[in-house]
Design a protein around this motif. Structure first.
Motif, mmCIF file in Angstrom:
data_model
loop_
_atom_site.group_PDB
_atom_site.id
_atom_site.type_symbol
_atom_site.label_atom_id
_atom_site.label_comp_id
_atom_site.label_asym_id
_atom_site.label_seq_id
_atom_site.Cartn_x
_atom_site.Cartn_y
_atom_site.Cartn_z
ATOM 1 N N UNK A 62 0.807 -1.219 0.000
ATOM 2 C CA UNK A 62 0.000 0.000 0.000
ATOM 3 C C UNK A 62 0.834 1.260 0.000
ATOM 4 N N UNK A 63 2.123 1.159 0.387
ATOM 5 C CA UNK A 63 2.995 2.331 0.394
ATOM 6 C C UNK A 63 3.255 2.860 -1.005
ATOM 7 N N UNK A 64 2.977 2.035 -2.024
ATOM 8 C CA UNK A 64 3.192 2.477 -3.396
ATOM 9 C C UNK A 64 2.065 3.384 -3.890
ATOM 10 N N UNK A 65 0.961 3.460 -3.158
ATOM 11 C CA UNK A 65 -0.135 4.351 -3.538
ATOM 12 C C UNK A 65 0.176 5.753 -3.014
ATOM 13 N N UNK A 66 0.696 6.584 -3.898
ATOM 14 C CA UNK A 66 1.109 7.929 -3.520
ATOM 15 C C UNK A 66 0.511 8.940 -4.488
ATOM 16 N N UNK A 67 0.550 10.199 -4.106
ATOM 17 C CA UNK A 67 -0.011 11.269 -4.923
ATOM 18 C C UNK A 67 0.870 11.524 -6.149
ATOM 19 N N UNK A 68 0.324 12.184 -7.171
ATOM 20 C CA UNK A 68 1.141 12.520 -8.349
ATOM 21 C C UNK A 68 2.381 13.334 -8.005
ATOM 22 N N UNK A 167 18.287 18.637 -5.586
ATOM 23 C CA UNK A 167 16.910 18.979 -5.246
ATOM 24 C C UNK A 167 16.119 17.742 -4.822
ATOM 25 N N UNK A 168 16.292 16.639 -5.548
ATOM 26 C CA UNK A 168 15.623 15.396 -5.169
ATOM 27 C C UNK A 168 15.990 15.015 -3.739
ATOM 28 N N UNK A 169 17.260 15.130 -3.390
ATOM 29 C CA UNK A 169 17.734 14.703 -2.083
ATOM 30 C C UNK A 169 17.222 15.610 -0.973
ATOM 31 N N UNK A 170 17.376 16.917 -1.148
ATOM 32 C CA UNK A 170 17.000 17.847 -0.089
ATOM 33 C C UNK A 170 15.481 17.917 0.084
ATOM 34 N N UNK A 171 14.736 17.906 -1.036
ATOM 35 C CA UNK A 171 13.281 17.988 -0.943
ATOM 36 C C UNK A 171 12.672 16.758 -0.279
ATOM 37 N N UNK A 172 13.392 15.634 -0.291
ATOM 38 C CA UNK A 172 12.851 14.418 0.326
ATOM 39 C C UNK A 172 12.565 14.614 1.807
ATOM 40 N N UNK A 177 7.064 15.855 1.822
ATOM 41 C CA UNK A 177 7.566 14.569 1.336
ATOM 42 C C UNK A 177 8.203 13.708 2.421
ATOM 43 N N UNK A 178 8.490 14.284 3.585
ATOM 44 C CA UNK A 178 9.187 13.524 4.619
ATOM 45 C C UNK A 178 8.366 12.333 5.111
ATOM 46 N N UNK A 179 7.043 12.436 5.029
ATOM 47 C CA UNK A 179 6.205 11.344 5.500
ATOM 48 C C UNK A 179 6.006 10.225 4.504
ATOM 49 N N UNK A 180 6.528 10.371 3.291
ATOM 50 C CA UNK A 180 6.393 9.311 2.282
ATOM 51 C C UNK A 180 7.247 8.120 2.708
ATOM 52 N N UNK A 181 6.674 6.936 2.838
ATOM 53 C CA UNK A 181 7.462 5.787 3.304
ATOM 54 C C UNK A 181 8.541 5.414 2.304
ATOM 55 N N UNK A 233 19.623 6.000 0.886
ATOM 56 C CA UNK A 233 19.734 7.446 0.711
ATOM 57 C C UNK A 233 18.442 8.150 1.091
ATOM 58 N N UNK A 234 17.307 7.539 0.787
ATOM 59 C CA UNK A 234 16.022 8.111 1.163
ATOM 60 C C UNK A 234 15.921 8.251 2.676
#
Length: 295
Positions: A62-68, A167-172, A177-181, A233-234
């Motif tokens: 279910x963690x793969x169900x994420x927003x656009x 940007x990908x790294x810092x924005x994570x 986005x921090x709550x994205x598993x 890295x995530x």
């Protein structure tokens, strides 16, 4: 492959990703003659599939169900960075392109202040400066007569690749986005694999069936540098110290060159040893700054 930890453990997870990325160039060389986009697609397919198996075993599909927005960040970061990087290598001299690409560790440190609100002190900036100097010394040693005038698009793409990964790294680690598993990275890898294979079909000549050696290299790539490293890295970017990880990231080109020299038929030079000393010194400065800030 999925890591749960506090800030200290998360930073260690990010360091493990850097260690795995040090093997990227060596394994990519061993995977020849597979063309770049095909190699990228296959390696991402291995990494994404292994990650999906772990996620399914943990009952976390279910963690793969994420927003656009989350998918745009994840797939855009992974696939976008590699597409820009490989395009830069195709259009510009590889050493110069790699040097410009390695602006991403410095950008991670600098962007951590305005985007994440993390303070930057003189010791930390001195550390990242030493690391950058070591990487420049190492990579510039292979340049033939400096930056040529015939590949401005390639140079621009290399800089864009560095900015994309930073940007990908810092924005994570931002609130959106921090709550994205971390499990969602498996889906990002599989989407990046599909884009890589599509790019191979559209832009590269059909590849001859390689021997056992290149296939083993693909499996190792997908297991480590183009697999587990993205999950680690995530974790590091979301819960660790991005400033310290950005500084330590300059160890990647140094370690990668040392591995190529050791196992790829090259030789160690005084420039490599001096670059290593600069990167190690910068890492010590950054680590000391982290302890002082914690105190």
């Amino acid at each position: 492959m999925i890591v749960r930890s506090g800030p200290h453990g998360a930073t260690i997870a990010g360091c493990a990703a850097l260690l795995l990325w040090a093997f990227l160039a060596l394994l990519a060389r061993l995977a020849q003659p597979l063309p770049p986009l095909l190699l990228t697609g296959l390696a991402f397919a291995v990494g994404g599939t292994l990650g999906l198996v772990v996620v399914a075993a943990r009952g976390r599909l279910g963690a793969l169900r994420q927003s656009p927005l989350v998918w745009l960040h994840g797939v855009g970061g992974l696939a976008g960075y590699h597409a820009l990087y490989f395009a830069a290598l195709a259009l510009a001299p590889p050493v110069e392109a790699n040097l410009l690409n390695y602006t991403w560790p410095l950008l991670i440190v600098l962007l951590s202040a305005p985007i994440r609100g993390l303070p930057l002190g003189p010791r930390r900036l001195a550390g990242v400066g030493l690391g950058a100097l070591g990487a420049v010394l190492l990579l510039a040693g292979g340049m033939q007569g400096g930056f040529g005038g015939g590949a401005p698009l390639g140079y621009a793409l290399a800089l864009a690749a560095g900015l994309t990964w930073a940007l990908y790294s810092v924005l994570a680690g931002t609130p959106r986005l921090a709550g994205v598993p971390t499990e969602a990275v498996a889906g990002f890898c599989l989407a990046a694999a599909a884009l890589g294979l599509l790019g191979h079909a559209l832009f590269e000549a059909p590849a001859a069936w390689p021997g056992a050696g290149p296939w083993l290299a693909v499996l190792l790539l997908g297991t480590g540098p183009v697999g587990a490293a993205f999950f680690l890295w995530d974790v590091g970017m979301k819960r660790g110290d991005p400033r310290l990880l950005g500084t330590l990231a300059y160890a990647v080109p140094v370690a990668s060159t040392l591995l190529l020299a050791t196992f790829g038929g090259g030789h160690l030079s005084p420039a490599m040893l001096l670059a290593t000393a600069l990167v190690v010194g910068g890492g010590i400065l950054a680590a000391t700054a982290r302890r002082e800030a914690a105190g």
